[in-house]
Scaffold this active site. Structure first.
Site, PDB file in Angstrom:
ATOM      1  N   TYR A   1     -33.214  59.424  23.228  1.00 30.78           N
ATOM      2  CA  TYR A   1     -31.794  59.468  23.564  1.00 30.78           C
ATOM      3  C   TYR A   1     -31.549  60.552  24.600  1.00 30.78           C
ATOM      4  CZ  TYR A   1     -26.741  59.509  23.040  1.00 30.78           C
ATOM      5  OH  TYR A   1     -25.396  59.447  23.284  1.00 30.78           O
TER       6      TYR A   1
ATOM      7  N   TYR B   1     -28.359  51.304  30.960  1.00 32.59           N
ATOM      8  CA  TYR B   1     -27.950  52.224  29.889  1.00 32.59           C
ATOM      9  C   TYR B   1     -27.743  51.439  28.594  1.00 32.59           C
ATOM     10  CZ  TYR B   1     -26.010  56.533  28.018  1.00 32.59           C
ATOM     11  OH  TYR B   1     -25.815  57.686  27.293  1.00 32.59           O
TER      12      TYR B   1
END
Lengths: 377, 143
Positions: free
Chosen positions: A331, A281
């Site tokens: 995103y 991440y």
């Protein structure tokens, strides 16, 4: 009677994945994007939508509206709030639900319309008690952590640049990525500062788009179109005691990352060195460094040196975020990274394919840290 | 031509705290130039921000304790982007994370002519900045 979550090893598989284009799509909304990803995911596995009896939605305002738009009436539904940490949590909870028979085929749908809505992740949009001092935005909290990492270990922004440069390189191999133009370490250093020591190229993109994963039991997965990718191991640790500080941890979540990672390796029966591709991440570039240290790919404090020389590039020692991650692909708050893990294990990644990829790991280092190990079924 | 506005003080344009019954004592003490954290009368735990029960022992028997105002610089960040218009004139401004001698961590601003000398681990001490008639913000300087 099941005694341990570890018994769920390889019981559930990802059988279908779908992703929209990423960018700015003001003409649609979460439901339009979510439906597009859903349509692609069921086509990917060959299921009819009438077979979907589980629905998990994330960052989509209404689960009922999503179900209405898709024309489905599931028997298991969950909705999760718009935090990046939720993607790994969602996949783990869906795994538990499927393994215990709560549903046969679950669709996990994430949609984000933040680009068109001009979401900026700070200020009055997310009020907190520190506003009078101007402390706002998750980026600033990560900048605080990186500042501390620099002071404690001598890590430099040029080393941090290696994360952004490598992930941008990977994005260049992904025709679907939003930002594909190569960048250099100097570009990273000269980019506009936002919350110093972090600058523009340390920040994730903000894009519209949606992702859907279809999960079912490994047994049912055998009858579907694509080879199943097994959820082999999962692990998680939460750290809430200093939540007031936002996405900040004095210890870079080192303990939670290590424990989550070890738990997932143990459950999957793999070793860290078996990981062929890592999906880390990358809301902000320092998160990748903290993840590498927590998982033990390098000793504490040495992530800066570890990433030097293109370690994280496709073709490097530890290919990481091969789709371009949040920094350069889109995103999708962890969801697209999980799809990329599946595609890598399937061998569908074209120019960015890691040869012989059998084990992919997803790690999200945050307040709710989660690790997932995917293997070839 | 002279303008009336030249004599009018510009209103304070940054976000102001929104005190609740739980947090009002902190702001009342800050106005008197005292920094306080919440402390549990039952187990002695000191914490900030305020919590409806003690996060250690769950007791509701809590009080506000004035602290030394001394602490350590845990980290800091320099904002080059203003998320509120009221901060634009201050760019770049420094937000610090301080660990008080008494334990709790809090964000504040690192101010003073030598703020640029800030390093992780340096001692800091509190100063008070009256920003409106009712609000005084605790900030920190290098000690």
């Amino acid at each position: 009677m099941m005694s341990d979550f570890q018994d769920l090893k390889n019981m559930v598989a990802v059988v279908g994945v779908g992703t929209t284009r990423y960018g700015s799509f003001p003409e649609t909304d979460e439901y339009g994007l979510g439906a597009e990803a859903f349509g692609k995911a069921i086509a990917d596995c060959g299921l009819d939508k009438s077979q979907i009896d589980g629905l998990l939605v994330n960052r989509i305002p209404s689960y009922a509206r999503m179900g209405e738009v898709l024309g489905i009436d599931p028997r298991w539904t969950i909705t999760l709030p718009a935090h990046g940490r939720m993607s790994g949590m969602a996949i783990i909870e869906a795994t538990a639900a499927l393994a215990t028979g709560r549903a046969k085929y679950a669709a996990l749908i994430y949609a984000n319309i933040g680009r068109s809505r001009r979401v900026n992740y700070g200020g009055d949009e997310s009020p907190n008690i520190w506003d009078p001092w101007g402390m706002t935005s998750p980026g600033a909290a990560h900048a605080m952590m990186f500042q501390r990492h620099m002071a404690m270990y001598g890590t430099t922004t040029r080393q941090l640049a290696e994360v952004s440069v490598a992930i941008r390189h990977n994005a260049g191999l992904n025709p679907d990525a939003v930002m594909r133009k190569p960048i250099t370490i100097d570009d990273h250093e000269e980019a506009r500062r936002i919350a110093a020591p972090l600058g523009l190229l340390d920040y994730c993109l903000i894009t519209d788009g949606a992702v859907c994963l279809i999960l079912t039991t490994a047994e049912r997965a055998r009858d579907l179109k694509k080879p199943p990718v097994l959820v082999s191991g999962v692990g998680g640790r939460d750290r809430f005691r200093q939540s007031a500080l936002g996405t900040f941890d004095l210890d870079f979540w080192h303990g939670p990352i290590r424990e989550s990672g070890e738990e997932s390796y143990r459950m999957a029966g793999v070793a860290r060195d078996d990981v062929d591709v890592l999906m880390s991440y990358d809301n902000f570039s320092p998160t990748v460094l903290f993840s590498l240290e927590g998982l033990g790919f390098c000793p504490r404090g040495e992530s800066g040196r570890f990433v030097e020389g293109g370690t994280l590039k496709v073709g490097g020692r530890l290919p990481t975020n091969t789709d371009g991650g949040h920094l350069s692909n889109s995103y999708m708050q962890g969801w697209a990274l999980n799809v990329e893990a599946v595609r890598q294990v399937r061998g569908e990644c074209g120019d960015r394919q890691v040869p012989g990829c059998e084990v992919a790991q997803y790690i999200a280092a945050t307040v709710c840290t989660r690790s997932i190990i995917y293997t070839r079924g | 031509m002279p303008s009336d506005s030249s004599t009018t003080a510009s209103p304070y344009a940054k976000p102001l705290p929104k005190p609740t019954p739980l947090t009002q004592p902190f702001w009342d003490l800050a106005r008197e130039g005292r920094l306080a954290v919440q402390a549990c009368r039952s187990c002695g735990d000191r914490h900030f921000p305020a919590s409806p029960v003690c996060p250690e022992c769950l007791s509701t028997d809590q009080e506000w304790q004035v602290v030394s105002g001394r602490g350590t610089l845990v980290s800091w960040v320099e904002f080059h982007r203003a998320y509120w218009d009221g901060f634009k004139a201050d760019l770049p401004y420094r937000v610090c994370l301080v660990q008080l001698e008494e334990g709790p961590l809090l964000y504040s601003n690192l101010v003073g002519a030598d703020a640029g000398e800030g390093r992780v681990g340096r001692p800091v001490s509190v100063v008070f900045e009256k920003v409106t008639e009712t609000v005084t913000l605790p900030k920190f300087v290098l000690a």
